[in-house]
Design a protein around this motif. Sequence first.
Motif, PDB file in Angstrom:
ATOM      1  N   ALA A  88      -2.042  25.493  -1.180  1.00 13.50           N
ATOM      2  CA  ALA A  88      -1.048  24.891  -0.290  1.00 13.50           C
ATOM      3  C   ALA A  88       0.368  25.192  -0.779  1.00 13.50           C
ATOM      4  N   GLU A  89       0.606  25.144  -2.092  1.00 10.30           N
ATOM      5  CA  GLU A  89       1.929  25.472  -2.620  1.00 10.30           C
ATOM      6  C   GLU A  89       2.273  26.933  -2.347  1.00 10.30           C
ATOM      7  N   ARG A  90       1.283  27.815  -2.539  1.00  6.44           N
ATOM      8  CA  ARG A  90       1.542  29.236  -2.291  1.00  6.44           C
ATOM      9  C   ARG A  90       1.824  29.494  -0.812  1.00  6.44           C
ATOM     10  N   ALA A  91       1.068  28.821   0.060  1.00  4.72           N
ATOM     11  CA  ALA A  91       1.296  28.992   1.498  1.00  4.72           C
ATOM     12  C   ALA A  91       2.662  28.448   1.908  1.00  4.72           C
ATOM     13  N   HIS A  92       3.091  27.353   1.275  1.00  3.92           N
ATOM     14  CA  HIS A  92       4.407  26.784   1.592  1.00  3.92           C
ATOM     15  C   HIS A  92       5.520  27.740   1.190  1.00  3.92           C
ATOM     16  N   ARG A  93       5.407  28.351   0.008  1.00  2.00           N
ATOM     17  CA  ARG A  93       6.428  29.309  -0.409  1.00  2.00           C
ATOM     18  C   ARG A  93       6.446  30.528   0.511  1.00  2.00           C
ATOM     19  N   ALA A  94       5.251  30.995   0.908  1.00  2.00           N
ATOM     20  CA  ALA A  94       5.207  32.135   1.828  1.00  2.00           C
ATOM     21  C   ALA A  94       5.790  31.769   3.189  1.00  2.00           C
ATOM     22  N   ASP A  95       5.579  30.529   3.629  1.00  2.00           N
ATOM     23  CA  ASP A  95       6.124  30.080   4.909  1.00  2.00           C
ATOM     24  C   ASP A  95       7.644  30.053   4.876  1.00  2.00           C
ATOM     25  N   ILE A  96       8.202  29.605   3.756  1.00  2.00           N
ATOM     26  CA  ILE A  96       9.657  29.592   3.624  1.00  2.00           C
ATOM     27  C   ILE A  96      10.209  31.016   3.658  1.00  2.00           C
ATOM     28  N   GLY A  97       9.554  31.934   2.948  1.00  2.00           N
ATOM     29  CA  GLY A  97      10.024  33.317   2.945  1.00  2.00           C
ATOM     30  C   GLY A  97       9.947  33.973   4.313  1.00  2.00           C
ATOM     31  N   ARG A  98       8.837  33.740   5.038  1.00  2.00           N
ATOM     32  CA  ARG A  98       8.720  34.336   6.380  1.00  2.00           C
ATOM     33  C   ARG A  98       9.735  33.734   7.341  1.00  2.00           C
ATOM     34  N   THR A  99      10.012  32.437   7.206  1.00  2.00           N
ATOM     35  CA  THR A  99      11.006  31.820   8.078  1.00  2.00           C
ATOM     36  C   THR A  99      12.398  32.379   7.815  1.00  2.00           C
ATOM     37  N   ALA A 100      12.736  32.589   6.544  1.00  2.00           N
ATOM     38  CA  ALA A 100      14.038  33.175   6.218  1.00  2.00           C
ATOM     39  C   ALA A 100      14.150  34.591   6.774  1.00  2.00           C
ATOM     40  N   GLU A 101      13.072  35.362   6.707  1.00  2.00           N
ATOM     41  CA  GLU A 101      13.101  36.716   7.261  1.00  2.00           C
ATOM     42  C   GLU A 101      13.246  36.683   8.784  1.00  2.00           C
ATOM     43  N   SER A 159       7.721  21.444   6.893  1.00  2.00           N
ATOM     44  CA  SER A 159       7.968  22.809   7.325  1.00  2.00           C
ATOM     45  C   SER A 159       9.462  23.122   7.267  1.00  2.00           C
ATOM     46  N   PRO A 160       9.838  24.355   6.854  1.00  2.00           N
ATOM     47  CA  PRO A 160      11.273  24.714   6.801  1.00  2.00           C
ATOM     48  C   PRO A 160      11.900  24.844   8.177  1.00  2.00           C
ATOM     49  N   THR A 161      11.108  24.914   9.230  1.00  2.00           N
ATOM     50  CA  THR A 161      11.678  25.077  10.567  1.00  2.00           C
ATOM     51  C   THR A 161      12.393  23.826  11.059  1.00  2.00           C
ATOM     52  N   ARG A 162      12.190  22.705  10.408  1.00  2.00           N
ATOM     53  CA  ARG A 162      12.895  21.483  10.822  1.00  2.00           C
ATOM     54  C   ARG A 162      14.400  21.629  10.602  1.00  2.00           C
ATOM     55  N   GLN A 163      14.808  22.372   9.554  1.00  2.00           N
ATOM     56  CA  GLN A 163      16.232  22.612   9.346  1.00  2.00           C
ATOM     57  C   GLN A 163      16.800  23.462  10.481  1.00  2.00           C
ATOM     58  N   SER A 187      20.432  30.837   4.067  1.00  2.00           N
ATOM     59  CA  SER A 187      20.824  30.839   2.657  1.00  2.00           C
ATOM     60  C   SER A 187      20.158  29.706   1.897  1.00  2.00           C
ATOM     61  N   ASP A 188      20.061  28.540   2.528  1.00  2.00           N
ATOM     62  CA  ASP A 188      19.409  27.403   1.887  1.00  2.00           C
ATOM     63  C   ASP A 188      17.919  27.665   1.683  1.00  2.00           C
ATOM     64  N   LEU A 189      17.270  28.267   2.671  1.00  2.00           N
ATOM     65  CA  LEU A 189      15.839  28.557   2.549  1.00  2.00           C
ATOM     66  C   LEU A 189      15.566  29.569   1.447  1.00  2.00           C
ATOM     67  N   LYS A 190      16.401  30.600   1.354  1.00  2.00           N
ATOM     68  CA  LYS A 190      16.212  31.594   0.300  1.00  2.00           C
ATOM     69  C   LYS A 190      16.441  30.990  -1.077  1.00  2.00           C
ATOM     70  N   ALA A 191      17.443  30.132  -1.188  1.00  2.00           N
ATOM     71  CA  ALA A 191      17.681  29.477  -2.474  1.00  2.00           C
ATOM     72  C   ALA A 191      16.524  28.547  -2.836  1.00  2.00           C
ATOM     73  N   ARG A 192      16.002  27.843  -1.835  1.00  2.00           N
ATOM     74  CA  ARG A 192      14.879  26.949  -2.103  1.00  2.00           C
ATOM     75  C   ARG A 192      13.639  27.732  -2.510  1.00  2.00           C
ATOM     76  N   ASN A 193      13.408  28.879  -1.848  1.00  2.00           N
ATOM     77  CA  ASN A 193      12.241  29.689  -2.187  1.00  2.00           C
ATOM     78  C   ASN A 193      12.358  30.241  -3.600  1.00  2.00           C
ATOM     79  N   ALA A 194      13.560  30.664  -3.979  1.00  2.00           N
ATOM     80  CA  ALA A 194      13.772  31.152  -5.345  1.00  2.00           C
ATOM     81  C   ALA A 194      13.546  30.040  -6.363  1.00  2.00           C
ATOM     82  N   PHE A 195      14.014  28.829  -6.031  1.00  2.00           N
ATOM     83  CA  PHE A 195      13.807  27.695  -6.937  1.00  2.00           C
ATOM     84  C   PHE A 195      12.326  27.345  -7.050  1.00  2.00           C
TER      85      PHE A 195
END
Length: 268
Positions: A88-101, A159-163, A187-195
């Motif tokens: 679930a953590e890995r899927a959440h990080r991938a979801d954030i990255g795909r949303t930023a893209e 989900s990151p799409t709420r932002q 920018s916030d999503l990319k920073a969060r994904n990096a963190f």
Amino acid sequence: MSAVACGLLGAALLAAPSPQRRRRFRKVLGRCASSGRYRMPAWTLATLLAVGAVIVSGVILWLAGPAPVFALFAVCGVAVKRTQRRMAERAHRADIGRTAEALDAVIAELRVGAHPATACATAADQSQGTARTVFARAAARARLGAEVSAGFSDSKSESPTRQIGAAWRISESHGVRLAELLAAVKSDLKARNAFESQLHAGLSGARATATILAMLPLAGIGLGEMMGAAPIRTLLSTTIGGTLLVAGTLLAVSGLLWSDRILAGARC
């Protein structure tokens, strides 16, 4: 035990497929893997695991009693729970990255004067997973003249799409340029994904340490067998040994769960 082993070996030999069938099966697996079209249904995998667990539990119960079965189920339950949490953590990080893209495509389309429906449709075509579904829904709502922000806000709370929905709502209510707001969200999503990635890498050592500490009793049992103390026979064939096996397993898995809870607090 030798009779049981011989029986199981005979059943395995009878159930073994012929060389022709094995070659045919490998060809089918190769074609499915190359095409990427084969996906085992979740219920099929769950059924196979359940049948395997029942068979293994029955054999262990017959040979060694209920204590090893209980210990095995406790260990398997914790292993499944930890695996699900990690996935679930890995899927959440991938979801954030795909949303930023996907936001990159939306922002690029909006800055050249495209309609929001076109921008969201372009992002949906270039995305996968949750981002694809959400942006396709937003494009449909934009074409129909409905409130686009509601399409993002209806998703899950984590989900990151709420932002994106909040930024879209601000743009609709106050007339702020949507592309600039979405750029800030990106920018916030990319920073969060990096963190999140950095935090996961930093906690991997602590997770490994907790797992090794939980497995140290197995090393003690192995040393006892090498010294001739026969701890396995004591644990599997005596009442006191079975009680100690269950108690030790519960303490080990409880320590793993408690360490996971402590590490999960670092994400808050």
